[in-house]
Design a protein around this motif. Sequence first.
Motif, mmCIF file in Angstrom:
data_model
loop_
_atom_site.group_PDB
_atom_site.id
_atom_site.type_symbol
_atom_site.label_atom_id
_atom_site.label_comp_id
_atom_site.label_asym_id
_atom_site.label_seq_id
_atom_site.Cartn_x
_atom_site.Cartn_y
_atom_site.Cartn_z
ATOM 1 N N GLY A 38 -0.517 11.305 -3.015
ATOM 2 C CA GLY A 38 -0.073 11.564 -1.578
ATOM 3 C C GLY A 38 -1.124 11.513 -0.836
ATOM 4 O O GLY A 38 -1.042 11.479 0.455
ATOM 5 N N HIS A 76 -3.918 9.321 -0.722
ATOM 6 C CA HIS A 76 -3.664 7.887 -0.338
ATOM 7 C C HIS A 76 -2.652 7.694 0.322
ATOM 8 O O HIS A 76 -3.092 6.981 1.492
ATOM 9 C CB HIS A 76 -3.590 7.072 -1.605
ATOM 10 C CG HIS A 76 -3.950 5.605 -1.429
ATOM 11 N ND1 HIS A 76 -4.845 5.053 -0.718
ATOM 12 C CD2 HIS A 76 -3.143 4.597 -1.705
ATOM 13 C CE1 HIS A 76 -4.676 4.011 -0.601
ATOM 14 N NE2 HIS A 76 -3.746 3.520 -1.298
ATOM 15 N N LEU A 77 -1.570 7.994 0.250
ATOM 16 C CA LEU A 77 -0.623 7.757 1.217
ATOM 17 C C LEU A 77 -0.862 8.432 2.680
ATOM 18 O O LEU A 77 -0.688 7.793 3.554
ATOM 19 C CB LEU A 77 0.932 8.258 0.359
ATOM 20 C CG LEU A 77 2.292 8.120 1.525
ATOM 21 C CD1 LEU A 77 2.240 6.490 1.633
ATOM 22 C CD2 LEU A 77 3.358 8.518 0.603
ATOM 23 N N PRO A 79 1.534 4.243 -4.090
ATOM 24 C CA PRO A 79 1.410 5.632 -4.210
ATOM 25 C C PRO A 79 2.779 6.468 -4.196
ATOM 26 O O PRO A 79 3.077 7.308 -5.008
ATOM 27 C CB PRO A 79 0.617 6.046 -2.783
ATOM 28 C CG PRO A 79 0.951 4.978 -1.741
ATOM 29 C CD PRO A 79 0.974 3.695 -2.739
ATOM 30 N N LEU A 80 3.947 5.784 -3.352
ATOM 31 C CA LEU A 80 5.150 6.341 -3.315
ATOM 32 C C LEU A 80 5.903 6.223 -4.827
ATOM 33 O O LEU A 80 6.376 7.175 -5.197
ATOM 34 C CB LEU A 80 5.992 5.785 -2.469
ATOM 35 C CG LEU A 80 6.073 6.207 -1.056
ATOM 36 C CD1 LEU A 80 6.829 5.078 -0.052
ATOM 37 C CD2 LEU A 80 6.256 7.781 -1.090
ATOM 38 N N GLU A 85 0.883 -1.138 -0.247
ATOM 39 C CA GLU A 85 -0.116 -0.021 -0.022
ATOM 40 C C GLU A 85 0.846 1.400 0.055
ATOM 41 O O GLU A 85 0.502 2.341 -0.625
ATOM 42 C CB GLU A 85 -0.841 -0.137 1.291
ATOM 43 C CG GLU A 85 -1.961 -0.910 1.290
ATOM 44 C CD GLU A 85 -3.089 -0.787 0.193
ATOM 45 O OE1 GLU A 85 -3.415 0.309 -0.063
ATOM 46 O OE2 GLU A 85 -3.439 -1.626 -0.503
ATOM 47 N N LEU A 86 1.970 1.280 0.738
ATOM 48 C CA LEU A 86 2.950 2.354 0.633
ATOM 49 C C LEU A 86 3.845 2.373 -0.593
ATOM 50 O O LEU A 86 3.804 3.673 -1.105
ATOM 51 C CB LEU A 86 3.691 2.389 1.721
ATOM 52 C CG LEU A 86 3.260 2.596 3.224
ATOM 53 C CD1 LEU A 86 4.128 2.346 4.454
ATOM 54 C CD2 LEU A 86 2.454 3.542 3.477
ATOM 55 N N ARG A 87 4.159 1.239 -1.033
ATOM 56 C CA ARG A 87 5.049 1.412 -2.308
ATOM 57 C C ARG A 87 4.241 1.691 -3.493
ATOM 58 O O ARG A 87 4.777 2.787 -4.255
ATOM 59 C CB ARG A 87 5.651 -0.114 -2.696
ATOM 60 C CG ARG A 87 6.513 -0.038 -3.749
ATOM 61 C CD ARG A 87 6.997 -1.484 -4.022
ATOM 62 N NE ARG A 87 7.628 -2.095 -3.029
ATOM 63 C CZ ARG A 87 7.017 -3.195 -2.226
ATOM 64 N NH1 ARG A 87 6.093 -3.688 -2.719
ATOM 65 N NH2 ARG A 87 7.466 -3.596 -1.330
#
Length: 467
Positions: free
Chosen positions: A281, A283-284, A230-231, A226-228
């Motif tokens: 951003g 979403h993150l 949007p990043l 999930e973090l990867r």
Amino acid sequence: MSWYFLTAMTAGVTIWCTHFIAILAYQLDAPASFHLSLTFASLIIAILGSTVGIVVAGTSGGGFRMALGGVIFGLAISAMHYTGMVAYRVQGVISWDLFYLFLSVVFATTLSVAALYLACRGGRFSALKMTGMMTAAILALHFTGMAAFQVTPLKVNSTYDNPAEYTLIALIVAGTALIIVLAALFSHFVENRTRNESIEELRKARDAAESASRAKSEFMSVLSHELRTPLTIVIGYATFMAKLKNHTSSKIGPDEIISAKHFENIGDQAELYGERIKSAGGHLLSIINDILDYTSMELNNLALNKAPFSARTLLDEVADQFQGMAREKGATLHVQSPDLTLIADRSRSLQILINLVGNALKFSKATEIHLRGRAVTDGFCFEVADNGSGIAPQNLERIFDAFTQVEDAEDRAEGGTGLGLAICKKLALGHGGDITVESTLGRGTTFTVMFPSPIAEAKAPVLSAAA
């Protein structure tokens, strides 16, 4: 500690029974009787002395304490033996051999110390070794002590018999032995039940720990994805924006003049990339906020800012926020609520409803979602009901657990950290209320959020719907 006392009491009564059973075999050609008060006193001495000795040896620790406990135990059973002998009244001249008397006490204390040492030492067959050593101590005490007890009977009628006294002491010993057996059986059942309950509790704790560990591992796996995502989007479009000028310049001919059209193209591209960076951003940020929210709640740092607000306006705001997603999913949102003014934390209430409606749209495959508000006896409740696929009964109890997701592989594409419903639960409990769920497979799910909130005013219900 209670087991020390039970063990000591059992040992004391057993030793006392052993002594008087052996006395029944010691019958002289002379009238004999038992002094009941002294007989009972010998029982008390055996119980108290055994208790003190075992507790001192078992709870204090250290070689000196263990030896002291053994000496106390040996002296106690010696005192019990000789008190019992004084209670044995025989018509004759009694004398004592001091050597055997002293030797019997030495045997009792020495072998008792050895028995308790073996018990405290532990190891294989330690209980069996301790039992054998304690048996040797009791037998050595009794028969050496009986050798010290010498009686010269007085002349009596050769036909004299005294069965009443022996019958009485036999009944007392038999009754005491029966009590010991019953107490031992009762202790066995209690210990067995306690052990089984402890094993069951340990098994449940182990399963819970394994489940929590597995859930956290799955959460970390999901979280990294999930973090990867949007990043990656943010970095990718930021890279495009950094090279936008050079990319545009490379398309301009040597003699071509830069015009407003070129600036407009660059602006349009920058705006598109900026919007996508902003979306990723956001979403993150929502993921990070969920994690921080749950961590704060776990540390009991939940702060609520309670103030009056309109329940209907809140539900309308939630419906408006999800209009775009509802159209994409082919779902219709319905709002039904009277115009009630509640006193609660509006932002936290909004957070709960956003989580519930978002889950319904993402995971339920529903075509109709109802947002309701109504007054109840103890306050006010919000309901989010859908006509979707429903939740399996075995999953209803764990959907509010942190790091848990019960969606199938198809729904996993929607993402999520598994913290949404856990946060909703803690927010509802923080308000003094609760959140419950009812679901039927193939027919839909209803989440009910109960707030013990004061209601300031009420007007007629207002219905609204949006496709």
